[in-house]
Design an enzyme around this catalytic site. Structure first.
Site, PDB file in Angstrom:
ATOM      1  N   GLU A  17       0.831  -1.213   0.000  1.00 47.87           N
ATOM      2  CA  GLU A  17       0.000   0.000   0.000  1.00 47.87           C
ATOM      3  C   GLU A  17       0.865   1.262   0.000  1.00 47.87           C
ATOM      4  OE1 GLU A  17      -3.009   0.860  -0.288  1.00 47.87           O
ATOM      5  OE2 GLU A  17      -4.352  -0.781   0.241  1.00 47.87           O
ATOM      6  N   ASN A 154     -10.987   4.559   2.022  1.00 51.15           N
ATOM      7  CA  ASN A 154      -9.934   4.286   1.054  1.00 51.15           C
ATOM      8  C   ASN A 154      -9.919   5.387  -0.002  1.00 51.15           C
ATOM      9  OD1 ASN A 154      -7.860   2.562   0.064  1.00 51.15           O
ATOM     10  ND2 ASN A 154      -9.114   0.769   0.573  1.00 51.15           N
ATOM     11  N   ASP A 206     -10.130   0.828  -4.503  1.00 53.98           N
ATOM     12  CA  ASP A 206      -9.078   0.813  -3.487  1.00 53.98           C
ATOM     13  C   ASP A 206      -8.296   2.124  -3.562  1.00 53.98           C
ATOM     14  OD1 ASP A 206      -7.130  -0.127  -1.581  1.00 53.98           O
ATOM     15  OD2 ASP A 206      -7.603  -2.168  -2.180  1.00 53.98           O
TER      16      ASP A 206
END
Length: 298
Positions: A17, A154, A206
């Site tokens: 991430e 997100n 995402d």
């Protein structure tokens, strides 16, 4: 238009991430959340490095020009500095009081004015708990709750002028991207509206990035795609990633026209059809991104 992103680092991250390009170093940084690790890839040497954190770190933003980072972790927002021994020196800046056990920070970044914004989530997504919140940390280290009632916050990103904030909820029960007007003086989002209903497209929304044209790029988790939407919320283009779970994207490279994409390597799953899961990918685009803002203060 469909293009294919190519592997640059076979990182095998559990949850890769928060990619951030550091132009002065010509290097990409990102995190592996469950491994509690900060990673670095040097574009010139093709060498990688990593540092261990004391707890899970989920999102990072550069803090000054001396190698410090600000990070949303499990128990709060920390100031981090990579050390020669492979560890991260950590200083708790803003502790967070979660509303229930089993929570951590998730996605986050700085706004155009240098404030750090990040969301929290319940790690067990099967609970579908709406305990998630979005917090802002200012230059003095003060933490303020801005939004609540979220399952998996997100996709935070800001328009080039900083006056629009984007945020998604990637939980399977939601899968929506919102746009907010953003008060750049106060650091407050308002006037929330649906930007894109991702239930209409393959993949959950995402992590995300905004390019210099103001278009919003979001990873289609579970679909192996990255989508580009215009500021009006219209699908403009799509690129393919050779794994099912792209997690977040960021612009970088010498001309800021390379899109880097981190990904997730699921556990207890047959990966024969996606052996590169957890890797970092890149693709050259026809547009340019924007430098990531530095956190101011602290």
């Amino acid at each position: 238009m469909s293009r294919q992103a190519e592997l640059i680092v076979d990182a095998k991250c559990g949850v890769g991430e928060s990619p951030v390009w550091q132009a002065a170093e010509q290097a990409l940084y990102w995190v592996d959340i469950p491994a509690q690790t900060l990673h670095r890839w040097d574009a010139q040497s093709n060498q990688t490095s990593h540092w261990q954190a004391p707890e899970m770190l989920a999102c990072i933003a550069p803090l000054g020009a001396d190698g410090h980072w600000i990070a949303g972790m499990e128990t709060g927002v920390f100031k981090l500095k990579p050390q020669a021994d492979g560890t991260l020196r950590s200083e708790l800046i803003s502790p967070v009081v979660h509303s229930q056990p089993g929570m951590r920070f998730n996605d986050g970044r700085c706004d155009r004015q240098g404030r750090f914004l990040a969301g929290t989530m319940v790690m067990d997504m099967s609970l579908a708990s709406s305990a998630g919140q979005v917090y802002r940390v200012d230059a003095a280290g003060q933490m303020t709750s801005l939004l609540n009632g979220l399952l998996t916050p997100n996709g935070m990103a800001f328009s080039p002028d900083g006056k629009t904030m984007y945020l998604s909820d990637s939980h399977p029960k939601v899968q929506v991207i919102w746009a907010f007007d953003y008060d750049t003086a106060l650091g407050v989002p308002f006037n929330r509206r649906v930007f894109v209903d991702m239930n209409k497209y393959p993949g959950r929304p995402d992590g995300a990035a905004v390019d210099a044209d103001g278009c919003y790029w979001t990873c289609g988790n579970d679909a192996g795609r990255v989508y580009r939407f215009t500021p009006a919320g219209k699908l403009d283009s799509m690129l393919a990633v050779p794994v099912k779970k792209p997690a977040m994207c960021a612009f970088g490279g010498a001309n800021l026209d390379t899109l880097f994409i981190t990904s997730i390597r699921p556990t207890h799953t047959d990966l024969s059809d996606q052996p590169l899961a957890g890797g970092v990918f890149a693709v050259t685009t026809s547009v340019r991104g924007m430098p990531e803002p530095l956190m101011k203060g602290l």
